[in-house]
Motif scaffolding. Structure first.
Motif, PDB file in Angstrom:
ATOM      1  N   TYR A   9      -8.173   9.768   5.467  1.00  0.00           N
ATOM      2  CA  TYR A   9      -9.016   8.924   4.857  1.00  0.00           C
ATOM      3  C   TYR A   9      -8.338   8.411   3.481  1.00  0.00           C
ATOM      4  O   TYR A   9      -8.724   7.500   2.722  1.00  0.00           O
ATOM      5  CB  TYR A   9     -10.345   9.653   4.355  1.00  0.00           C
ATOM      6  CG  TYR A   9     -11.510   9.656   5.486  1.00  0.00           C
ATOM      7  CD1 TYR A   9     -12.077   8.380   5.852  1.00  0.00           C
ATOM      8  CD2 TYR A   9     -11.912  10.733   5.987  1.00  0.00           C
ATOM      9  CE1 TYR A   9     -12.768   8.392   6.792  1.00  0.00           C
ATOM     10  CE2 TYR A   9     -12.802  10.791   7.103  1.00  0.00           C
ATOM     11  CZ  TYR A   9     -13.484   9.477   7.525  1.00  0.00           C
ATOM     12  OH  TYR A   9     -14.364   9.600   8.405  1.00  0.00           O
ATOM     13  N   MET A  10      -7.385   9.122   3.242  1.00  0.00           N
ATOM     14  CA  MET A  10      -6.313   8.570   2.133  1.00  0.00           C
ATOM     15  C   MET A  10      -6.251   7.246   2.168  1.00  0.00           C
ATOM     16  O   MET A  10      -6.426   6.640   1.322  1.00  0.00           O
ATOM     17  CB  MET A  10      -5.082   9.589   2.023  1.00  0.00           C
ATOM     18  CG  MET A  10      -4.469   9.373   0.963  1.00  0.00           C
ATOM     19  SD  MET A  10      -2.918  10.462   0.725  1.00  0.00           S
ATOM     20  CE  MET A  10      -1.829   9.505   1.941  1.00  0.00           C
ATOM     21  N   MET A  11      -5.504   6.658   3.253  1.00  0.00           N
ATOM     22  CA  MET A  11      -5.140   5.403   3.393  1.00  0.00           C
ATOM     23  C   MET A  11      -6.455   4.533   3.297  1.00  0.00           C
ATOM     24  O   MET A  11      -6.386   3.641   2.554  1.00  0.00           O
ATOM     25  CB  MET A  11      -4.678   4.990   4.839  1.00  0.00           C
ATOM     26  CG  MET A  11      -4.116   3.982   5.057  1.00  0.00           C
ATOM     27  SD  MET A  11      -2.391   3.760   4.189  1.00  0.00           S
ATOM     28  CE  MET A  11      -2.183   2.140   4.782  1.00  0.00           C
ATOM     29  N   ALA A  66      -9.303   1.075  -4.093  1.00  0.00           N
ATOM     30  CA  ALA A  66      -8.254   0.885  -5.074  1.00  0.00           C
ATOM     31  C   ALA A  66      -7.758  -0.847  -4.875  1.00  0.00           C
ATOM     32  O   ALA A  66      -7.979  -1.492  -5.744  1.00  0.00           O
ATOM     33  CB  ALA A  66      -7.240   1.864  -5.161  1.00  0.00           C
ATOM     34  N   MET A  67      -6.958  -0.778  -3.946  1.00  0.00           N
ATOM     35  CA  MET A  67      -6.139  -1.904  -3.797  1.00  0.00           C
ATOM     36  C   MET A  67      -7.245  -3.341  -3.597  1.00  0.00           C
ATOM     37  O   MET A  67      -7.043  -4.223  -4.280  1.00  0.00           O
ATOM     38  CB  MET A  67      -5.431  -2.010  -2.387  1.00  0.00           C
ATOM     39  CG  MET A  67      -4.524  -1.007  -2.403  1.00  0.00           C
ATOM     40  SD  MET A  67      -2.923  -1.055  -3.946  1.00  0.00           S
ATOM     41  CE  MET A  67      -1.978  -2.424  -2.769  1.00  0.00           C
ATOM     42  N   VAL A  68      -8.184  -3.132  -2.803  1.00  0.00           N
ATOM     43  CA  VAL A  68      -9.173  -4.338  -2.592  1.00  0.00           C
ATOM     44  C   VAL A  68      -9.803  -4.649  -4.056  1.00  0.00           C
ATOM     45  O   VAL A  68      -9.903  -5.690  -4.054  1.00  0.00           O
ATOM     46  CB  VAL A  68     -10.010  -4.112  -1.533  1.00  0.00           C
ATOM     47  CG1 VAL A  68     -11.061  -5.191  -1.534  1.00  0.00           C
ATOM     48  CG2 VAL A  68      -9.408  -4.065  -0.216  1.00  0.00           C
ATOM     49  N   PHE A 105      -9.416   4.810   1.737  1.00  0.00           N
ATOM     50  CA  PHE A 105     -10.044   4.863   0.381  1.00  0.00           C
ATOM     51  C   PHE A 105      -8.815   4.178  -0.527  1.00  0.00           C
ATOM     52  O   PHE A 105      -9.411   3.445  -1.384  1.00  0.00           O
ATOM     53  CB  PHE A 105     -10.171   6.413  -0.133  1.00  0.00           C
ATOM     54  CG  PHE A 105     -11.466   6.913   0.886  1.00  0.00           C
ATOM     55  CD1 PHE A 105     -12.595   6.269   0.850  1.00  0.00           C
ATOM     56  CD2 PHE A 105     -11.435   8.200   1.122  1.00  0.00           C
ATOM     57  CE1 PHE A 105     -14.046   6.570   1.281  1.00  0.00           C
ATOM     58  CE2 PHE A 105     -12.680   8.936   1.561  1.00  0.00           C
ATOM     59  CZ  PHE A 105     -13.690   7.878   1.777  1.00  0.00           C
ATOM     60  N   PHE A 106      -7.698   4.304  -0.265  1.00  0.00           N
ATOM     61  CA  PHE A 106      -6.936   3.911  -1.262  1.00  0.00           C
ATOM     62  C   PHE A 106      -6.912   2.497  -1.176  1.00  0.00           C
ATOM     63  O   PHE A 106      -7.052   1.417  -2.125  1.00  0.00           O
ATOM     64  CB  PHE A 106      -5.621   4.297  -0.890  1.00  0.00           C
ATOM     65  CG  PHE A 106      -4.325   3.753  -2.252  1.00  0.00           C
ATOM     66  CD1 PHE A 106      -4.478   4.174  -3.356  1.00  0.00           C
ATOM     67  CD2 PHE A 106      -3.352   2.981  -1.590  1.00  0.00           C
ATOM     68  CE1 PHE A 106      -3.635   3.970  -4.238  1.00  0.00           C
ATOM     69  CE2 PHE A 106      -2.754   2.223  -2.778  1.00  0.00           C
ATOM     70  CZ  PHE A 106      -2.731   2.809  -3.884  1.00  0.00           C
ATOM     71  N   VAL A 107      -6.962   2.046   0.088  1.00  0.00           N
ATOM     72  CA  VAL A 107      -7.147   0.405   0.170  1.00  0.00           C
ATOM     73  C   VAL A 107      -8.395  -0.092  -0.146  1.00  0.00           C
ATOM     74  O   VAL A 107      -8.509  -1.120  -0.943  1.00  0.00           O
ATOM     75  CB  VAL A 107      -7.064  -0.051   1.796  1.00  0.00           C
ATOM     76  CG1 VAL A 107      -7.172  -1.447   2.205  1.00  0.00           C
ATOM     77  CG2 VAL A 107      -5.543   0.462   2.182  1.00  0.00           C
ATOM     78  N   ILE A 121       0.869   4.001  -2.863  1.00  0.00           N
ATOM     79  CA  ILE A 121       0.282   5.572  -2.620  1.00  0.00           C
ATOM     80  C   ILE A 121       1.740   6.510  -2.964  1.00  0.00           C
ATOM     81  O   ILE A 121       1.431   7.481  -3.631  1.00  0.00           O
ATOM     82  CB  ILE A 121       0.219   5.578  -0.967  1.00  0.00           C
ATOM     83  CG1 ILE A 121      -1.169   5.186  -0.903  1.00  0.00           C
ATOM     84  CG2 ILE A 121       0.230   7.057  -0.465  1.00  0.00           C
ATOM     85  CD1 ILE A 121      -1.849   5.661   0.639  1.00  0.00           C
ATOM     86  N   PHE A 163      -3.614   0.738 -12.574  1.00  0.00           N
ATOM     87  CA  PHE A 163      -4.465  -0.266 -12.161  1.00  0.00           C
ATOM     88  C   PHE A 163      -5.168  -1.021 -13.235  1.00  0.00           C
ATOM     89  O   PHE A 163      -5.424  -2.389 -13.273  1.00  0.00           O
ATOM     90  CB  PHE A 163      -5.608   0.336 -11.228  1.00  0.00           C
ATOM     91  CG  PHE A 163      -4.866   0.570  -9.847  1.00  0.00           C
ATOM     92  CD1 PHE A 163      -4.200  -0.057  -9.288  1.00  0.00           C
ATOM     93  CD2 PHE A 163      -5.491   1.999  -9.321  1.00  0.00           C
ATOM     94  CE1 PHE A 163      -3.848   0.274  -8.005  1.00  0.00           C
ATOM     95  CE2 PHE A 163      -4.833   2.313  -8.088  1.00  0.00           C
ATOM     96  CZ  PHE A 163      -4.041   1.415  -7.437  1.00  0.00           C
ATOM     97  N   ILE A 166       0.833  -1.399  -0.070  1.00  0.00           N
ATOM     98  CA  ILE A 166       0.080   0.026  -0.105  1.00  0.00           C
ATOM     99  C   ILE A 166       1.098   1.264  -0.008  1.00  0.00           C
ATOM    100  O   ILE A 166       0.534   2.093  -0.799  1.00  0.00           O
ATOM    101  CB  ILE A 166      -0.924  -0.039   1.225  1.00  0.00           C
ATOM    102  CG1 ILE A 166      -2.065  -1.123   1.097  1.00  0.00           C
ATOM    103  CG2 ILE A 166      -1.853   1.287   1.296  1.00  0.00           C
ATOM    104  CD1 ILE A 166      -2.844  -1.564   2.344  1.00  0.00           C
ATOM    105  N   PHE A 182      -1.943  -7.175  -4.028  1.00  0.00           N
ATOM    106  CA  PHE A 182      -2.865  -6.108  -3.803  1.00  0.00           C
ATOM    107  C   PHE A 182      -3.705  -6.474  -2.389  1.00  0.00           C
ATOM    108  O   PHE A 182      -4.322  -5.815  -2.056  1.00  0.00           O
ATOM    109  CB  PHE A 182      -3.733  -5.761  -4.945  1.00  0.00           C
ATOM    110  CG  PHE A 182      -3.037  -5.495  -6.209  1.00  0.00           C
ATOM    111  CD1 PHE A 182      -2.827  -4.096  -6.434  1.00  0.00           C
ATOM    112  CD2 PHE A 182      -2.416  -6.321  -7.177  1.00  0.00           C
ATOM    113  CE1 PHE A 182      -2.032  -3.634  -7.591  1.00  0.00           C
ATOM    114  CE2 PHE A 182      -2.066  -6.046  -8.079  1.00  0.00           C
ATOM    115  CZ  PHE A 182      -1.763  -4.558  -8.506  1.00  0.00           C
ATOM    116  N   VAL A 205      -8.765  -3.905  -7.124  1.00  0.00           N
ATOM    117  CA  VAL A 205      -7.758  -4.634  -7.921  1.00  0.00           C
ATOM    118  C   VAL A 205      -7.665  -5.876  -7.543  1.00  0.00           C
ATOM    119  O   VAL A 205      -7.955  -6.931  -8.497  1.00  0.00           O
ATOM    120  CB  VAL A 205      -6.744  -3.878  -8.119  1.00  0.00           C
ATOM    121  CG1 VAL A 205      -5.723  -4.589  -9.049  1.00  0.00           C
ATOM    122  CG2 VAL A 205      -6.845  -2.346  -8.655  1.00  0.00           C
ATOM    123  N   ILE A 232      -4.644  -5.099 -13.665  1.00  0.00           N
ATOM    124  CA  ILE A 232      -5.760  -6.050 -13.915  1.00  0.00           C
ATOM    125  C   ILE A 232      -5.788  -6.977 -15.028  1.00  0.00           C
ATOM    126  O   ILE A 232      -5.758  -8.194 -14.872  1.00  0.00           O
ATOM    127  CB  ILE A 232      -7.144  -5.199 -13.959  1.00  0.00           C
ATOM    128  CG1 ILE A 232      -7.339  -4.677 -12.595  1.00  0.00           C
ATOM    129  CG2 ILE A 232      -8.306  -6.190 -14.362  1.00  0.00           C
ATOM    130  CD1 ILE A 232      -8.690  -3.727 -12.700  1.00  0.00           C
TER     131      ILE A 232
END
Lengths: 418, 211
Positions: free
Chosen positions: B108-110, B117-119, B112-114, A175, A393, A171, A415, B121, A397
């Motif tokens: 919230y950056m962390m 985005a990450m989850v 929301f990114f998780v 970021i 992304f 992560i 991810f 993907v 994918i």
């Protein structure tokens, strides 16, 4: 009489044989591991010895990784008697704040398990642990006998917080890349580089919608949703409110902002006031343009419905976080013939806005709109940077799916978040 | 006087007053609306007072045997918010606002990114087919992958939606609209249950027509 006397020793022996084990079973034996353990009836030592499992070995206790000092991990090598139908039924995890005890029962692990995490760790306190391997016979909750063996005492260990959660390294990298792209494009934009930003229908219509209110001589209503300033949608909404207020001020059209949070009221007042000053009409700003109604979701919806039907605004903006009140408000706005522009990132409410409003900013369009309207290089640059993130992304994918289909690689694990 | 019966009658009139808005704005709706707003505003004031001032500040910073001193920062920021009541020092109220907005964005950056985005993907990366998969599973997998990638393409703002890119964006918005349609139907059904709840109250609890 002689016959009677001669059988007396036989009775006596039989009686003793009966009484002795009865007394033995009745004697309670509390293990040294403390009160938490069940009281176990003492049995014939050979009987117990035959059923006593070998102890768990190599007990390792250490602070739980990647946490805020909230847990301690206990691991052990399973007893050699730990196999199906073996002598191990459970492992009892015992804890004490002294190596000499007394130990209290912390929890248990079933046969076959070899790890336990202690989440009841008071900040900074050191603990000692040992594992009691037990065998027993139980029927309908009644324990007939129990045999146990103990591991050596391990410790001391205490739970400590870590500065970095290494399991979230992916992560951090994500970021880092995203932030790097955004910073790069912000600097490029500040350096004068022009970026193409596609038109967003809802935003293109903002000026027309405000102009309509001006022509009709009616007011504009701006509803910033029901969440507080700790929501990014409300923050984005405030940016859009600034631009809408500025256009309204330029056209000398009244804009009303009914809010349901005190913090939003304070922020919205600042934003509208500043927009009026920016448009060169600071005196046109009235304090009651931004007003608090209630914190209650449906009370707020009822109040807005009433305002809409009584004041009949020509233009309504609903931009921010909405929940079940979205359709109530949008439908009332639709019924009075106002032009409506909505925007939210709440997936469950978007269908209602799409159905009842003239234009809808879908999800990220809401955030893009604030950049688009402001025209500020740093916001436009961040938009471009986010697009780079999306491109990465999409590539991940597609490549990930192909790799998982044609190879045995587990790309999706890259991810995962913990 | 049986206050419970009075409460049921009052609730029934309030319900009818709010529902009367479906006909048009009227005096009953206005009364119900005003009572609702006034009571809810007062109610939430009390809730926030006990939750924030007492629960979060007084209990944690003063009453607790191990006081949490950082809570005082919140109190100071709260007091600074009141500075806007004065014209002279009203500008100070911007500082706590800036703190809230900035801290929120960072926190919230962390998250929301998780989650966004990450989850997403991670969930989308999947084998198109595996041994033993039926054709419907393969079809589902392909639909998910196309839907997600085309949906992402639609949200590209710095590239013109034309050519193949435009087609992908078009497919993306179709996916979104189909999703919205399904979501609309699902949510309307849940709203029907809310309406049934009110009808149950009116005809059951109030009029006692439902045994």
């Amino acid at each position: 009489m002689i016959k009677r006397l001669s059988v007396f020793p036989l009775y006596a022996v039989l009686l003793l044989l009966f009484i002795f084990p009865t007394i033995s079973l009745a004697q309670d034996e509390t293990t040294e591991t403390g009160d938490s353990l069940a009281v176990v009836p003492a049995l014939d030592s050979v009987f117990i010895e035959e059923r006593t499992p070998l102890p768990a070995g190599n007990v390792v206790v250490k602070d739980h990784d990647n946490d805020a000092g909230e847990a301690i991990d206990i691991k052990w090598d399973k007893s050699p008697d730990d196999f199906r139908d073996g002598k191990v039924k459970e492992y009892l995890i015992m804890r004490s704040d002294s190596a000499d005890g007394p130990f209290e029962l912390l929890g248990s692990a079933m046969q076959g398990e070899s790890a336990f995490t202690d989440y009841r760790t008071a900040g900074g306190q050191e603990f000692y642990y040992k594992i009691v391997t037990i065998n027993y016979e139980k029927l309908n909750g009644t324990e007939f006998w129990r045999a146990s063996s103990e591991s050596s005492v391990m410790g001391p260990v205490k739970a400590t917080a870590q500065w970095f959660n290494t399991s979230r390294l992916n992560i951090f990298i994500g970021i880092f890349i995203l932030a790097g792209a955004i910073i790069y494009f912000i600097f490029a934009a500040k350096g004068g580089k022009k970026f193409y930003i596609r038109k967003i229908a809802g935003i293109e219509e903002v000026e027309n919608a405000v102009g309509r209110a001006t022509e009709m001589g009616r007011s504009i209503y701006y509803v910033p949703g029901i969440h507080d300033m700790d929501d990014v949608q409300t923050i984005a909404s405030m940016t859009i409110l600034g631009r809408v207020s500025e256009i309204a001020a330029e056209n000398d059209t009244r804009i009303d902002v009914p809010v349901c949070r005190s913090m939003v009221m304070v922020t919205a007042k600042e934003v509208v006031k500043e927009a009026f000053s920016k448009a060169g009409r600071p005196d046109s700003f009235m304090d009651d343009q931004v007003r608090y109604l209630t914190d209650d979701q449906f009370g707020y919806a009822a109040a807005i419905d009433g305002l809409f039907v009584r004041e009949k605004p020509a233009t309504i903006f609903m931009i921010g976080t909405f929940f079940a009140e979205s359709l109530i408000i949008a439908e009332t706005g639709n019924s009075i013939g106002a032009i409506q522009i909505a925007g939210t990132a709440m997936p469950a409410q978007l269908p209602f806005f799409v159905a009842a409003c003239d234009y809808t900013l879908i999800g990220e369009e809401l955030f893009a709109a604030s950049a688009y309207l402001s025209g500020e290089p740093k916001l436009l640059g961040s938009l471009k940077g986010q697009d780079v993130g999306k491109a990465i992304f999409i590539a991940a994918i597609i490549i990930g799916c192909l790799l998982e289909t044609f190879t045995s690689l587990n790309v999706s694990a890259l991810f995962s978040s913990h | 006087m049986d206050w419970q019966i009075f409460g049921v009658w009052l609730a029934a009139f309030m319900t009818l007053g709010i529902i009367s808005f479906l006909y048009k704005d009227n005096v009953f709706y206005k009364a119900a609306e005003a009572i609702f707003i006034g009571i809810s505003a007062g109610y939430w004031f009390i809730v926030f007072f006990w939750d924030s001032m007492v629960g979060k500040f007084y209990v944690q910073a003063i009453e607790s045997p191990e006081p949490e001193h950082h809570v005082w920062v919140g109190l100071i920021l709260g007091i600074l918010m009141l500075a806007r009541l004065s014209n002279k020092v009203g500008w100070i109220a911007r500082w706590p606002l800036a703190f809230v907005v900035g801290a929120t964005a960072g926190l919230y950056m962390m998250m929301f990114f998780v989650s966004n985005a990450m989850v997403q993907v991670q969930s989308t990366i999947m084998p198109l087919w595996e041994t033993g998969d039926g054709w419907f599973t393969v079809f589902n997998n392909i639909v998910i992958i196309i839907g997600v990638t085309c949906g992402l393409v639609y949200f590209f703002f710095s590239k013109k939606h034309e050519g193949a890119f435009g087609v992908a964006a078009k497919i993306g918005i179709w996916f979104l609209m189909v999703t919205f349609g399904a979501s609309f139907g699902y949510t309307v059904m849940s709203r029907m249950s809310l309406m049934l709840g009110r009808l149950d109250f009116l005809f059951g609890t109030w009029l006692e027509m439902i045994p």
